[in-house]
Enzyme design. Structure first.
Site, PDB file in Angstrom:
ATOM      1  N   GLU A  31       0.810  -1.216   0.000  1.00 27.89           N
ATOM      2  CA  GLU A  31       0.000   0.000   0.000  1.00 27.89           C
ATOM      3  C   GLU A  31       0.850   1.277   0.000  1.00 27.89           C
ATOM      4  OE1 GLU A  31      -3.359   1.819   2.999  1.00 27.89           O
ATOM      5  OE2 GLU A  31      -3.322  -0.333   2.683  1.00 27.89           O
ATOM      6  N   ASP A  32       1.980   1.256   0.709  1.00 21.98           N
ATOM      7  CA  ASP A  32       2.736   2.493   0.946  1.00 21.98           C
ATOM      8  C   ASP A  32       4.093   2.583   0.250  1.00 21.98           C
ATOM      9  OD1 ASP A  32       0.649   3.224   2.597  1.00 21.98           O
ATOM     10  OD2 ASP A  32       1.678   2.710   4.451  1.00 21.98           O
TER      11      ASP A  32
END
Length: 175
Positions: free
Chosen positions: A64-65
């Protein structure tokens, strides 16, 4: 991927977490990797000793990051770890408003495996402990209510103690 022994798998995930999140910080200014480390520590405190769940806890935000892919995780840590990390990942198309992301999270939570639920509960406990004291009343209320909604979507819980901790922390601020 050749099967890593349990300690190697966990150490690979720990190192990868630090490297992948290098330069990222939490809202409180701490290096980002302190969050996944705290999530893994909470799991150990609650009796989780499955090395693949712990490895996934260290890596739970990397898709996600960061630029990390599921395929990379599968190649380095195995398919099960990659699947667990993917279960924890909110699709980029839902990264808009708080409400949009929370709706996507609730949908994902309803279909999560019990193993991923362990990580999600520990993730939410740590976020509640760390974030709530520093937020405005409105933001605390919204996140707390979202946490209680998430808790319901995660039933049945793999850990009553972690679920109780989410309820206790969120209940202090929810409307």
């Amino acid at each position: 991927m050749a099967k890593k022994d349990d300690n190697d798998l966990i150490e690979t995930a720990r190192k990868w977490c630090v490297t992948a999140h290098a330069g990222q910080t939490r809202a409180n200014g701490k290096p980002y990797h302190t969050h996944p480390f705290a999530v893994a520590e909470l799991l150990v405190e609650h009796g989780v000793n499955d090395p693949e769940i712990l490895a996934a806890a260290y890596l739970h935000d990397v898709i996600e990051d960061t630029k990390t892919t599921r395929k990379q995780i599968a190649e380095e840590c195995g398919k099960r770890v990659a699947r667990l990390v993917e279960e924890m990942t909110v699709d980029a198309k839902y990264q808009g408003s708080f409400e949009t992301k929370q709706a996507a999270l609730l949908d994902a939570a309803r279909g999560m495996s019990q193993d991923a639920k362990w990580i999600k509960l520990a993730d939410r406990v740590h976020n509640l402990r760390e974030k709530l004291p520093n937020w405005s009343d409105d933001k605390r209320k919204r996140y707390s209510q979202a946490s209680l909604n998430l808790l319901e979507a995660l039933k049945p819980w793999p850990s009553q103690a972690l679920a109780d901790e989410v309820r206790r922390l969120a209940g202090e601020f929810a409307e």
